[in-house]
Design an enzyme around this catalytic site. Structure first.
Site, short mmCIF file in Angstrom:
data_model
loop_
_atom_site.label_atom_id
_atom_site.label_comp_id
_atom_site.label_asym_id
_atom_site.label_seq_id
_atom_site.Cartn_x
_atom_site.Cartn_y
_atom_site.Cartn_z
CB ILE A 104 -0.71 -0.37 1.34
CG1 ILE A 104 -2.10 -1.43 0.85
CG2 ILE A 104 -1.70 1.59 1.34
CD1 ILE A 104 -2.72 -1.21 1.99
NE ARG A 150 -6.64 -3.35 11.89
CZ ARG A 150 -6.97 -3.31 9.99
NH1 ARG A 150 -6.96 -2.30 9.30
NH2 ARG A 150 -6.90 -4.50 9.53
CD GLU A 156 -11.64 1.92 12.81
OE1 GLU A 156 -12.32 1.01 12.07
OE2 GLU A 156 -11.26 2.09 11.93
CG HIS A 170 -11.68 0.90 8.12
ND1 HIS A 170 -11.61 -0.17 9.42
CD2 HIS A 170 -11.01 0.12 7.64
CE1 HIS A 170 -10.07 -0.76 9.48
NE2 HIS A 170 -10.55 -0.61 8.24
O1 LIG Z 1 -8.64 -2.58 7.14
C1 LIG Z 1 -8.59 -2.87 6.48
C2 LIG Z 1 -7.90 -4.32 5.51
O2 LIG Z 1 -7.17 -4.42 6.76
O3 LIG Z 1 -7.72 -5.48 5.07
#
Ligand SMILES: O=CC(=O)O
Length: 333
Positions: A174, A251, A280, A298
């Site tokens: 990511i 997170r 959350e 999220h």
């Molecule tokens: O928050 C999303 C994931 O960890 O896939």
């Protein structure tokens, strides 16, 4: 990062968990009771699915595979004790902080995650949050909708994206996708990661503190572990400075949320784009009034277009396990 957040349902999934053909390998489904979505359409073609919430536990002693949808409630030692024959935990999320990894390792249980199935989606969203905070897109939208433009005049200018020094905390799939995107915007990328990646052209900083001291924007997209819990703390926020911006698509607990709220309320940070929170779906209410903060439920995680890839990864990992083949996306193996 989660297929979903802590308790959201993935979108556009369409076949509910059910008992199936007795000759198929058994996979236990572990989910939040509130997960009312359904599972990947072709899962029941390959496996006999037993929902842990609706199946008598005495029938599950011999099960060797669990699929975590969600992430679900934590996979603790007590949870694992219920399944003495368990050999694999397959997660539909990227983040596996809901799984006690050391305990799994000790018990010889392998764990897989979503791999790169939706890295691009999360990266796109991180960029969107960054641009939104800097250029005040959501705030300007609210201004127009409230009818303020003809009354109060032009909305205050935002801040330029190009040229910003962007520190990426966690240069995995990511983080790398974020770096590629923001480099194309003319941002100056730097990063901190578990290990330096000498093949990459970006400066590496050993600590979050050093990274923050050399960044205008800090993007959190690393895994949540004991080491990264509250890695963005008050000290990091201080060196990031009054104009500094924090983006979190990882997170909630990567950031000390109480400190963050205090810094934002005092004007000691320039802004924040937050897709994840410590508790959350509860979001600190103090943030609701701040126009330099973009809040999101999220949602970075995945798009309907990526669900097919996610399904392939999940099914691929399960099939590989039952066939004794190498797993596609092992977190520990
Ligand atoms: O928050 C999303 C994931 O960890 O896939």
């Amino acid at each position: 990062m989660a297929v979903t957040g802590t308790n959201q349902s993935p979108p556009a999934l369409s076949a509910t968990a059910h008992d199936g053909d007795d000759s198929l390998p058994v996979v236990l489904i572990h989910r939040f009771p509130t997960f009312t979505g359904s599972l990947f359409p072709s899962l029941p073609t390959h496996f006999r699915l037993l929902d842990l919430l609706t199946t008598d536990a005495s029938n599950l002693q011999s099960a060797s595979a669990i699929l975590c949808v969600g992430p679900p409630p934590p996979v603790t030692p007590e949870f694992l004790d219920r399944f003495p024959s368990l050999k694999i935990v397959v997660c539909s999320s990227v983040g596996v902080d809901h799984v006690d990894l050391p305990e799994c390792r000790q018990r010889g249980i392998v764990v897989t995650n979503a791999g790169s199935a939706f890295a691009e989606d999360v990266a796109d969203y991180a960029v969107a949050l960054l641009i939104d905070v800097l250029r005040r897109v959501s705030a300007a939208d609210r201004y127009v909708r409230a009818g303020s433009w003809p009354v109060k005049g032009d909305y205050p200018l935002g801040s330029k994206v190009s040229g910003k020094r962007v520190g990426i905390l966690g240069l995995g799939r990511i983080g790398s996708a974020i770096a590629t995107r923001l480099a194309a915007f003319g941002c100056q990328i730097r990063y901190s990661s578990r290990k330096e990646k000498p093949s990459l052209p970006f400066p590496f900083y050993k600590t979050a503190l050093d990274l923050a001291a050399n960044s205008d924007v800090l993007i959190a997209c690393c895994a949540l572990t004991d080491e990264t819990f509250h890695v963005i703390n008050g000290e990091v926020m201080t060196v990031l400075g009054k104009q500094g911006v924090i983006i979190n698509v990882g997170r909630g607990s990567l950031v000390d949320e109480k400190e963050l709220v205090e810094f934002l309320l005092r004007g000691d940070l320039g802004g924040a784009g937050l897709d994840v929170f410590e508790d959350e779906p509860h979001v600190p209410k103090e943030l609701f009034a701040l126009d330099n903060v973009v809040l999101s439920p999220h949602s970075a995680v995945v798009t309907p277009e990526s669900i097919g890839t996610l399904q392939d990864v999940v099914i691929g990992n399960l099939k590989a396990f039952f066939a004794g083949q190498p797993l596609i996306s092992p977190v520990i193996d």
